[in-house]
Design a protein around this motif. Structure first.
Motif, PDB file in Angstrom:
ATOM      1  N   ALA A  28     -12.092  11.056 -22.180  1.00  0.00           N
ATOM      2  CA  ALA A  28     -11.270  10.238 -20.649  1.00  0.00           C
ATOM      3  C   ALA A  28     -11.884   9.907 -19.340  1.00  0.00           C
ATOM      4  CB  ALA A  28     -10.108  11.105 -20.994  1.00  0.00           C
ATOM      5  N   THR A  32     -13.406   7.292 -17.068  1.00  0.00           N
ATOM      6  CA  THR A  32     -13.274   7.544 -16.162  1.00  0.00           C
ATOM      7  C   THR A  32     -14.023   7.832 -14.692  1.00  0.00           C
ATOM      8  OG1 THR A  32     -10.702   8.911 -16.271  1.00  0.00           O
ATOM      9  CG2 THR A  32     -11.225   8.646 -14.388  1.00  0.00           C
ATOM     10  N   SER A  35     -15.610   4.098 -13.989  1.00  0.00           N
ATOM     11  CA  SER A  35     -15.213   3.745 -13.023  1.00  0.00           C
ATOM     12  C   SER A  35     -15.168   3.901 -11.413  1.00  0.00           C
ATOM     13  CB  SER A  35     -13.623   3.037 -13.240  1.00  0.00           C
ATOM     14  OG  SER A  35     -12.626   4.370 -13.821  1.00  0.00           O
ATOM     15  N   PRO A 103       2.939  -4.276 -14.373  1.00  0.00           N
ATOM     16  CA  PRO A 103       2.244  -3.126 -15.094  1.00  0.00           C
ATOM     17  C   PRO A 103       0.628  -3.384 -15.423  1.00  0.00           C
ATOM     18  CG  PRO A 103       4.679  -3.009 -15.445  1.00  0.00           C
ATOM     19  CD  PRO A 103       4.044  -5.108 -14.468  1.00  0.00           C
ATOM     20  N   ALA A 104       0.630  -4.369 -15.651  1.00  0.00           N
ATOM     21  CA  ALA A 104      -0.368  -3.966 -16.399  1.00  0.00           C
ATOM     22  C   ALA A 104      -1.955  -3.949 -15.430  1.00  0.00           C
ATOM     23  CB  ALA A 104      -1.480  -5.854 -16.940  1.00  0.00           C
ATOM     24  N   TYR A 106      -1.231  -1.326 -12.743  1.00  0.00           N
ATOM     25  CA  TYR A 106      -1.139  -0.048 -12.433  1.00  0.00           C
ATOM     26  C   TYR A 106      -2.661   0.580 -12.890  1.00  0.00           C
ATOM     27  CZ  TYR A 106       3.604  -0.657 -12.723  1.00  0.00           C
ATOM     28  OH  TYR A 106       4.619  -1.556 -12.269  1.00  0.00           O
ATOM     29  N   GLN A 107      -2.830   0.089 -13.942  1.00  0.00           N
ATOM     30  CA  GLN A 107      -4.476   1.152 -14.228  1.00  0.00           C
ATOM     31  C   GLN A 107      -5.058   1.120 -12.323  1.00  0.00           C
ATOM     32  OE1 GLN A 107      -6.030   0.809 -17.991  1.00  0.00           O
ATOM     33  NE2 GLN A 107      -7.561   2.787 -17.493  1.00  0.00           N
ATOM     34  N   ILE A 109      -5.127  -0.149 -10.114  1.00  0.00           N
ATOM     35  CA  ILE A 109      -4.014   0.337  -8.176  1.00  0.00           C
ATOM     36  C   ILE A 109      -4.362   2.102  -8.164  1.00  0.00           C
ATOM     37  CG2 ILE A 109      -1.995   0.791  -7.081  1.00  0.00           C
ATOM     38  CD1 ILE A 109      -3.435  -2.575  -7.117  1.00  0.00           C
ATOM     39  N   GLY A 110      -4.160   2.522  -9.751  1.00  0.00           N
ATOM     40  CA  GLY A 110      -4.534   3.775 -10.149  1.00  0.00           C
ATOM     41  C   GLY A 110      -6.026   4.360  -9.275  1.00  0.00           C
ATOM     42  N   SER A 111      -7.328   3.636 -10.419  1.00  0.00           N
ATOM     43  CA  SER A 111      -8.443   3.684  -9.995  1.00  0.00           C
ATOM     44  C   SER A 111      -8.536   3.545  -8.618  1.00  0.00           C
ATOM     45  CB  SER A 111      -8.889   3.304 -11.565  1.00  0.00           C
ATOM     46  OG  SER A 111      -9.037   1.454 -10.779  1.00  0.00           O
ATOM     47  N   ASP A 114      -7.495   6.030  -6.350  1.00  0.00           N
ATOM     48  CA  ASP A 114      -8.359   7.379  -6.810  1.00  0.00           C
ATOM     49  C   ASP A 114      -9.734   7.326  -6.806  1.00  0.00           C
ATOM     50  OD1 ASP A 114      -7.654   9.409  -8.906  1.00  0.00           O
ATOM     51  OD2 ASP A 114      -8.034   7.573 -10.546  1.00  0.00           O
ATOM     52  N   THR A 117      -8.875   7.938  -2.466  1.00  0.00           N
ATOM     53  CA  THR A 117      -9.111   9.532  -1.685  1.00  0.00           C
ATOM     54  C   THR A 117     -10.096  10.634  -2.101  1.00  0.00           C
ATOM     55  OG1 THR A 117      -7.752   9.501  -4.217  1.00  0.00           O
ATOM     56  CG2 THR A 117      -6.311   9.119  -2.000  1.00  0.00           C
ATOM     57  N   PRO A 119     -13.340  12.232  -1.291  1.00  0.00           N
ATOM     58  CA  PRO A 119     -13.981  13.160  -0.053  1.00  0.00           C
ATOM     59  C   PRO A 119     -14.411  12.137   0.573  1.00  0.00           C
ATOM     60  CG  PRO A 119     -13.615  14.880  -1.927  1.00  0.00           C
ATOM     61  CD  PRO A 119     -13.222  13.510  -2.058  1.00  0.00           C
ATOM     62  N   ARG A 122     -12.941   9.027   1.935  1.00  0.00           N
ATOM     63  CA  ARG A 122     -12.445   9.191   3.123  1.00  0.00           C
ATOM     64  C   ARG A 122     -12.460   9.422   4.827  1.00  0.00           C
ATOM     65  NH1 ARG A 122      -7.745  14.114   2.653  1.00  0.00           N
ATOM     66  NH2 ARG A 122      -7.558  13.581   0.778  1.00  0.00           N
ATOM     67  N   PHE A 160       0.784   6.095  -3.721  1.00  0.00           N
ATOM     68  CA  PHE A 160      -0.871   7.629  -3.499  1.00  0.00           C
ATOM     69  C   PHE A 160      -1.376   8.494  -2.511  1.00  0.00           C
ATOM     70  CE2 PHE A 160      -0.853   4.372  -7.234  1.00  0.00           C
ATOM     71  CZ  PHE A 160      -0.233   4.993  -8.166  1.00  0.00           C
TER      72      PHE A 160
END
Lengths: 226, 138
Positions: A28, A32, A35, A103-104, A106-107, A109-111, A114, A117, A119, A122, A160
């Motif tokens: 995992a 992660t 990407s 929903p397809a 969501y991953q 958008i999550g990446s 990540d 956010t 450092p 930023r 997020f």
């Protein structure tokens, strides 16, 4: 001999158990890391731009209203300067004719969240640009793309907690096709995340109080007189 | 008997690392939510965007019709997003000593303060290091 084989079996058991415990997290993490690390590498870079977003939106709306450049293939880009800035393209799936993220995606958008956010990214500001492939009414597509870009921005900010001052949204409809030769291609609906500059976080210097300003002015005047 | 000891040993080794583990990242939480609840969101929460509060409210309201997998996973996925955000917002408080001691000049600037803190992890207390890990920064 029996003791040795028993010990070997136990060591095997230990290694097996450890590998079973380590494998899912390692896999995992590796997935992660690849990407998100890629996104960070491309987006954590210096860039400078002097974009006037309201003017760009107006320009796109005016061109549609004037019915200029009717043929999608022959439309000059509204904001050619955007292509020169560091950026990444993402496939974000929305509900048809809506700004609702499926929903397809969501991953994805999550990446993005990540990466933004992290450092390393930023210190920078970003522009989220949405496009729509050439189909249907141009003016409708322009409005839809603006709503979709804002929808992504809203999710990044509200869900997020990406600092809102770091993100701006721009919809270009079908006015800046990414694959000019195939206006109806889904490639033209991809979302761009573009680096547009530095994010100044330091508190601005406090303005001098009227009394202090008077004193300073007075001192300055005195100095001049001397 | 040896095997039982061995098993207990494995558990003992793994527990501290689990306690100090990172919170789940946003990508994984998003993927989990989509995989476990994508269809349920389509069927019952059409019109709700990727918004932790509204999705939790909608899926909770439709508990009796959403799939068992979604019922189990959505609190975990949405909770993970919140846990990481909380870990990040509480970082300044948990690493206050380090920020004052090593990053006094830049601590007011959230970006420079965080960068300085992450460069000072070798000098930071275990509690602060644990907080940095929980925030997903190391």
């Amino acid at each position: 001999m029996r003791w040795t084989s028993g010990k070997l079996r136990d060591i095997g058991l230990l290694l097996g158990a450890l590998s079973l415990m380590a494998w899912p997290t390692a896999a995992a993490r590796a997935q992660t890391a690849t990407s998100t690390a890629d996104i960070i590498e491309k987006l954590a870079v210096e860039a400078e731009s002097d974009l006037d977003l309201p003017a760009l939106r107006q320009q796109a709306a005016d061109r549609i209203k004037a019915r200029a450049d009717a043929q999608p293939q022959k439309r000059p880009p509204i904001a050619p300067q955007l292509t020169k800035l560091p950026q990444l393209r993402f496939d974000v799936v929305f509900d048809q004719d809506s700004s609702l993220i499926r929903p397809a995606s969501y991953q994805t958008i999550g990446s993005i969240a990540d990466a933004l956010t992290d450092p390393k990214t930023r210190p920078y500001r970003y522009l989220i640009v949405d496009h729509v492939e050439s189909a249907g009414r141009r003016d409708h597509n322009l409005i839809l793309s603006q709503r979709r870009a804002e929808s992504i921005r809203d999710v990044l900010v509200n869900t997020f907690k990406v600092a809102p001052k770091r993100l701006q949204a721009l919809g270009l409809g079908e006015e800046q096709l990414q694959d000019v030769n195939r206006p109806a291609s889904p490639a033209n609906a991809r979302v761009q995340i573009i680096v547009i500059g530095k994010f100044e976080t330091a508190e601005p210097a406090k303005p001098a109080t009227p009394a202090a300003a008077t004193q300073k002015g007075g001192a300055g005047a005195k100095k001049k007189k001397q | 008997m040896t095997r039982i000891r061995l098993f207990l040993c494995i558990i003992a080794i793994s527990l501290p690392s689990l306690a100090a583990a990172q919170t789940m990242n946003f990508e994984k939480a998003g993927a989990m939510l989509a995989a476990s609840c994508g269809k349920d969101i389509d069927d019952n929460c059409r019109g709700v965007n990727l918004d932790a509060t509204r999705l939790r409210e909608c899926l909770g309201r439709n508990q009796d019709v959403v799939s068992a997998k979604c019922r189990t996973d959505y609190p975990q996925a949405l909770g993970a997003i919140q846990a990481r955000i909380t870990a990040r917002t509480s970082l300044v408080k948990l690493c206050n000593w380090e920020l004052n001691r090593f990053c006094g000049e830049v601590r007011q600037d959230p970006v420079k303060g965080l960068q300085c803190l992450l460069e000072s992890t070798k000098k930071a207390t275990p509690n602060c290091n644990k907080a940095i890990s929980a925030a997903g920064y190391q």
